[in-house]
Design a protein around this motif. Sequence first.
Motif, PDB file in Angstrom:
ATOM      1  N   ALA A 162       0.828  -1.220   0.000  1.00  0.00           N
ATOM      2  CA  ALA A 162       0.000   0.000   0.000  1.00  0.00           C
ATOM      3  C   ALA A 162       0.858   1.264   0.000  1.00  0.00           C
ATOM      4  N   ILE A 163       2.139   1.125  -0.312  1.00  0.00           N
ATOM      5  CA  ILE A 163       3.051   2.282  -0.220  1.00  0.00           C
ATOM      6  C   ILE A 163       2.552   3.496  -1.027  1.00  0.00           C
ATOM      7  N   PRO A 164       2.086   3.309  -2.284  1.00  0.00           N
ATOM      8  CA  PRO A 164       1.661   4.507  -3.031  1.00  0.00           C
ATOM      9  C   PRO A 164       0.326   5.079  -2.557  1.00  0.00           C
ATOM     10  N   ASP A 165      -0.377   4.330  -1.723  1.00  0.00           N
ATOM     11  CA  ASP A 165      -1.731   4.743  -1.361  1.00  0.00           C
ATOM     12  C   ASP A 165      -1.810   5.640  -0.139  1.00  0.00           C
ATOM     13  N   ILE A 166      -0.700   5.831   0.554  1.00  0.00           N
ATOM     14  CA  ILE A 166      -0.772   6.731   1.711  1.00  0.00           C
ATOM     15  C   ILE A 166      -0.794   8.176   1.201  1.00  0.00           C
ATOM     16  N   GLY A 167      -1.508   9.023   1.926  1.00  0.00           N
ATOM     17  CA  GLY A 167      -1.753  10.396   1.478  1.00  0.00           C
ATOM     18  C   GLY A 167      -0.495  11.172   1.120  1.00  0.00           C
ATOM     19  N   LEU A 168       0.566  11.001   1.894  1.00  0.00           N
ATOM     20  CA  LEU A 168       1.784  11.782   1.677  1.00  0.00           C
ATOM     21  C   LEU A 168       2.449  11.465   0.338  1.00  0.00           C
ATOM     22  N   SER A 169       2.128  10.291  -0.229  1.00  0.00           N
ATOM     23  CA  SER A 169       2.742   9.897  -1.501  1.00  0.00           C
ATOM     24  C   SER A 169       2.217  10.719  -2.673  1.00  0.00           C
ATOM     25  N   LYS A 170       1.046  11.339  -2.474  1.00  0.00           N
ATOM     26  CA  LYS A 170       0.455  12.104  -3.581  1.00  0.00           C
ATOM     27  C   LYS A 170       1.104  13.486  -3.623  1.00  0.00           C
ATOM     28  N   THR A 171       1.687  13.823  -4.765  1.00  0.00           N
ATOM     29  CA  THR A 171       2.454  15.067  -4.830  1.00  0.00           C
ATOM     30  C   THR A 171       1.981  16.015  -5.929  1.00  0.00           C
ATOM     31  N   LEU A 172       1.074  15.562  -6.769  1.00  0.00           N
ATOM     32  CA  LEU A 172       0.575  16.392  -7.872  1.00  0.00           C
ATOM     33  C   LEU A 172      -0.769  15.821  -8.312  1.00  0.00           C
ATOM     34  N   SER A 173      -1.632  16.693  -8.852  1.00  0.00           N
ATOM     35  CA  SER A 173      -2.931  16.175  -9.295  1.00  0.00           C
ATOM     36  C   SER A 173      -2.744  15.333 -10.568  1.00  0.00           C
ATOM     37  N   ILE A 174      -3.650  14.416 -10.756  1.00  0.00           N
ATOM     38  CA  ILE A 174      -3.627  13.561 -11.949  1.00  0.00           C
ATOM     39  C   ILE A 174      -3.709  14.411 -13.217  1.00  0.00           C
ATOM     40  N   GLU A 175      -4.572  15.435 -13.182  1.00  0.00           N
ATOM     41  CA  GLU A 175      -4.743  16.292 -14.371  1.00  0.00           C
ATOM     42  C   GLU A 175      -3.423  16.959 -14.747  1.00  0.00           C
ATOM     43  N   ASP A 176      -2.723  17.479 -13.739  1.00  0.00           N
ATOM     44  CA  ASP A 176      -1.452  18.166 -14.016  1.00  0.00           C
ATOM     45  C   ASP A 176      -0.401  17.201 -14.573  1.00  0.00           C
ATOM     46  N   ARG A 177      -0.372  15.986 -14.008  1.00  0.00           N
ATOM     47  CA  ARG A 177       0.659  15.044 -14.460  1.00  0.00           C
ATOM     48  C   ARG A 177       0.364  14.553 -15.892  1.00  0.00           C
ATOM     49  N   ILE A 178      -0.911  14.345 -16.167  1.00  0.00           N
ATOM     50  CA  ILE A 178      -1.263  13.950 -17.539  1.00  0.00           C
ATOM     51  C   ILE A 178      -0.930  15.094 -18.508  1.00  0.00           C
ATOM     52  N   LYS A 179      -1.129  16.307 -18.037  1.00  0.00           N
ATOM     53  CA  LYS A 179      -0.808  17.465 -18.894  1.00  0.00           C
ATOM     54  C   LYS A 179       0.697  17.474 -19.234  1.00  0.00           C
ATOM     55  N   TYR A 180       1.528  17.146 -18.246  1.00  0.00           N
ATOM     56  CA  TYR A 180       2.979  17.065 -18.525  1.00  0.00           C
ATOM     57  C   TYR A 180       3.235  16.086 -19.677  1.00  0.00           C
ATOM     58  N   ALA A 181       2.578  14.940 -19.580  1.00  0.00           N
ATOM     59  CA  ALA A 181       2.799  13.886 -20.580  1.00  0.00           C
ATOM     60  C   ALA A 181       2.270  14.314 -21.951  1.00  0.00           C
ATOM     61  N   LEU A 182       1.050  14.868 -21.956  1.00  0.00           N
ATOM     62  CA  LEU A 182       0.454  15.293 -23.230  1.00  0.00           C
ATOM     63  C   LEU A 182       1.253  16.424 -23.857  1.00  0.00           C
ATOM     64  N   ASP A 183       1.651  17.384 -23.030  1.00  0.00           N
ATOM     65  CA  ASP A 183       2.373  18.556 -23.562  1.00  0.00           C
ATOM     66  C   ASP A 183       3.683  18.153 -24.230  1.00  0.00           C
ATOM     67  N   ILE A 184       4.429  17.270 -23.578  1.00  0.00           N
ATOM     68  CA  ILE A 184       5.739  16.905 -24.148  1.00  0.00           C
ATOM     69  C   ILE A 184       5.531  16.107 -25.452  1.00  0.00           C
ATOM     70  N   PHE A 185       4.500  15.303 -25.501  1.00  0.00           N
ATOM     71  CA  PHE A 185       4.255  14.525 -26.717  1.00  0.00           C
ATOM     72  C   PHE A 185       3.739  15.398 -27.859  1.00  0.00           C
ATOM     73  N   ASN A 186       2.901  16.371 -27.500  1.00  0.00           N
ATOM     74  CA  ASN A 186       2.275  17.175 -28.554  1.00  0.00           C
ATOM     75  C   ASN A 186       3.134  18.345 -29.006  1.00  0.00           C
ATOM     76  N   LYS A 187       4.216  18.614 -28.276  1.00  0.00           N
ATOM     77  CA  LYS A 187       5.058  19.748 -28.621  1.00  0.00           C
ATOM     78  C   LYS A 187       5.774  19.487 -29.952  1.00  0.00           C
ATOM     79  N   ASN A 188       5.690  20.462 -30.837  1.00  0.00           N
ATOM     80  CA  ASN A 188       6.401  20.334 -32.113  1.00  0.00           C
ATOM     81  C   ASN A 188       7.817  20.854 -31.954  1.00  0.00           C
ATOM     82  N   THR A 189       8.769  20.075 -32.389  1.00  0.00           N
ATOM     83  CA  THR A 189      10.162  20.521 -32.305  1.00  0.00           C
ATOM     84  C   THR A 189      10.844  20.311 -33.639  1.00  0.00           C
ATOM     85  N   LYS A 190      11.946  21.024 -33.799  1.00  0.00           N
ATOM     86  CA  LYS A 190      12.722  20.858 -35.042  1.00  0.00           C
ATOM     87  C   LYS A 190      13.677  19.695 -34.868  1.00  0.00           C
TER      88      LYS A 190
END
Lengths: 190, 225
Positions: A162-190
């Motif tokens: 149950a290590i990930p399930d204790i309250g202190l383990s949560k450090t960022l909202s799910i929405e924000d973390r998914i945004k990190y993933a989506l942003d890096i994938f969708n970013k256009n680079t040269k």
Amino acid sequence: MQEKEHVIKLLKEVKEAFKKNNTPRLKNLSNQTIHAASVSQDDLSIAIAVIVYSLSKIMERPNYRDYPKWNQFIKKFIHNIDKARDSLERNNEKMFRKHLESIERIIDELTGIFKVHIKEVFARARINKASRIYEHGISMEKTAKLLGVSLFELAEYAGKTAIPDIGLSKTLSIEDRIKYALDIFNKNTK
Amino acid sequence: MKAIVFDSGTIINFAMNGILDILKSLKSEFNGKFIITEAVKEEVIDKPLHIKKFELEALMIKKLFDDGVFELPYDIVVKKELIAKRDSLFNMLNHVFYARNEFVHIVDKGEVSSLAVSLLLKEKGIDNVLAVDERTARMLCERPENLTQLLRKKLQTSVDMKGDLSFLSKIKVIRSSELMYLAYKKGLVKLKSPKVLDALLYASKFKGCSISFDEIEQMKKLENV
């Protein structure tokens, strides 16, 4: 290593718990060692935690007592715990270490399936103790190295706790973390 | 240029779940680099190649490395520069949490090398995220105060945080769960079933990704699963 007096007291309590076949107490004593070992991270404290936990698991299995070498094995196991404590009482850390190391060497004297079982008990004890240290906040890689287990084994074991399930383990909202993933994938680079 | 810096746990997670092909597909879609450090390579390839139980996983990861899915960071970062950054970070992070009259050593060189690469890429203006499944490195970056509280609670003693870790908040952390979510969302998962997202997220959790049951349910709700 942890304070000498504390280790001597702990090993006395291990002997008492062993005599009473009190396996929950043995597990508890192993866990107590882990609190200190998480900070000190010394090999002797970690070895004690593994040995005491292994003893609890061995005592939990009455069928082990049917093996021909059982009496000899358990006698030597406890004898080395006693000798380790005696050595520490006489401030002989070298002999203390030697007796702790001897415990795992007794396994090599076993044969057949009993040897396989006891080896497995010690291997699982190392993973269990690694998981406990990880639970205390020490990183997975650091913990794996301290206990000599692979990251693969530790990740699999820790994943079932149950290590990930204790309250202190949560450090960022799910929405924000998914945004990190989506942003890096969708970013256009040269 | 952009990159994902992988810690060992994330790669191990995909390997143990037998879905390294998803990582390969993600790389094809990414148009950037999937970076691992030498320390991570050692943990996911070199060491397990000598452990019978995990030899197959190591071989499969090695194939991805040989095929260029994963690469070392030396196209972008000078080795000497990385070692210097890693060592200073390693020393610093292991002298932050003070308990029972000593500093608690909380991280090892593999994790720290990944943090160091992520920071160096930021310094060079290269957008990147760090993929890390284990909890401690993530807490260090995002909520070190939570780690102090956790250590206090678990060690059953007072723990002081000595030092400012705010510079680590620049690091954006994702986990194998987010990568699996992304693969699902982009249609890169070959399995077709209404249960696929659920199965992927729980598989990530049970192979060591530090994600809670609640977080998994929240992710499923976002996709109406």
